[in-house]
Design a protein around this motif. Sequence first.
Motif, PDB file in Angstrom:
ATOM      1  N   ILE A  80       0.836  -1.203   0.000  1.00  0.00           N
ATOM      2  CA  ILE A  80       0.000   0.000   0.000  1.00  0.00           C
ATOM      3  C   ILE A  80       0.866   1.247   0.000  1.00  0.00           C
ATOM      4  CG2 ILE A  80      -1.607   1.371   1.394  1.00  0.00           C
ATOM      5  CD1 ILE A  80      -2.906  -1.326   2.217  1.00  0.00           C
ATOM      6  N   SER A  81       1.875   1.266   0.873  1.00  0.00           N
ATOM      7  CA  SER A  81       2.719   2.464   0.948  1.00  0.00           C
ATOM      8  C   SER A  81       3.490   2.686  -0.345  1.00  0.00           C
ATOM      9  CB  SER A  81       3.668   2.384   2.140  1.00  0.00           C
ATOM     10  OG  SER A  81       4.598   1.333   1.970  1.00  0.00           O
ATOM     11  N   ARG A  82       3.975   1.614  -0.948  1.00  0.00           N
ATOM     12  CA  ARG A  82       4.728   1.755  -2.208  1.00  0.00           C
ATOM     13  C   ARG A  82       3.811   2.226  -3.331  1.00  0.00           C
ATOM     14  NH1 ARG A  82       9.679   2.823  -2.975  1.00  0.00           N
ATOM     15  NH2 ARG A  82      10.232   1.258  -1.465  1.00  0.00           N
ATOM     16  N   SER A  83       2.608   1.690  -3.383  1.00  0.00           N
ATOM     17  CA  SER A  83       1.658   2.089  -4.431  1.00  0.00           C
ATOM     18  C   SER A  83       1.237   3.548  -4.270  1.00  0.00           C
ATOM     19  CB  SER A  83       0.421   1.195  -4.394  1.00  0.00           C
ATOM     20  OG  SER A  83       0.772  -0.142  -4.656  1.00  0.00           O
ATOM     21  N   ILE A  84       1.019   3.983  -3.043  1.00  0.00           N
ATOM     22  CA  ILE A  84       0.606   5.370  -2.808  1.00  0.00           C
ATOM     23  C   ILE A  84       1.730   6.337  -3.154  1.00  0.00           C
ATOM     24  CG2 ILE A  84       0.051   7.047  -0.989  1.00  0.00           C
ATOM     25  CD1 ILE A  84      -1.618   4.820   0.328  1.00  0.00           C
ATOM     26  N   THR A  85       2.959   6.006  -2.778  1.00  0.00           N
ATOM     27  CA  THR A  85       4.054   6.945  -2.976  1.00  0.00           C
ATOM     28  C   THR A  85       4.639   6.933  -4.381  1.00  0.00           C
ATOM     29  OG1 THR A  85       5.669   5.346  -2.124  1.00  0.00           O
ATOM     30  CG2 THR A  85       4.740   6.917  -0.551  1.00  0.00           C
ATOM     31  N   ARG A 110       1.013   2.852  -9.411  1.00  0.00           N
ATOM     32  CA  ARG A 110       0.574   1.488  -9.684  1.00  0.00           C
ATOM     33  C   ARG A 110       1.719   0.581 -10.138  1.00  0.00           C
ATOM     34  NH1 ARG A 110      -4.402   0.629 -13.635  1.00  0.00           N
ATOM     35  NH2 ARG A 110      -5.024   2.341 -12.322  1.00  0.00           N
ATOM     36  N   GLY A 122       3.773  -0.491  -7.302  1.00  0.00           N
ATOM     37  CA  GLY A 122       3.036  -1.454  -6.496  1.00  0.00           C
ATOM     38  C   GLY A 122       3.070  -2.849  -7.100  1.00  0.00           C
ATOM     39  N   SER A 167       4.735  13.253   8.338  1.00  0.00           N
ATOM     40  CA  SER A 167       4.963  12.936   6.921  1.00  0.00           C
ATOM     41  C   SER A 167       6.442  13.133   6.611  1.00  0.00           C
ATOM     42  CB  SER A 167       4.089  13.805   6.023  1.00  0.00           C
ATOM     43  OG  SER A 167       4.496  15.141   6.100  1.00  0.00           O
TER      44      SER A 167
END
Length: 128
Positions: free
Chosen positions: A29-34, A37, A40, A102
Amino acid sequence: MISSSTFIAVALVSLAMVCSPGPNMIYLISRSITQGRKAGVISLFGVVAGFVFYVLATMLGLSVLFKTVPLLYQVVKWAGALYLLWLAWNAVKPGGQSIFTSQAVSIDSPRKMFLMGFITNAFNPKRG
């Protein structure tokens, strides 16, 4: 024979553990958000490779080795526990940065994202 109430209680606790997000889900989740896609998906492939590694190690007799040499299993188990304690201490130590602050996230290469996904899963302490 175990009672039905004991069986149901164990089943509910097991379901809660399986459904709770572990290191794999949090990493993905963190990799996809930052990073999006694509990052992720690359990370997911690393996590899948970690699953394959874990299954192959089991098939090749790692479990037998741990049963044959119980001290080795204890060493691995305690090393994992100490690692988790170290992570917890770094998260809450006095004067440290809050985990809710953050932070700037570096953009990692696909190779590093894959390896991080692999390591996150292969050394997942939630496996017991």
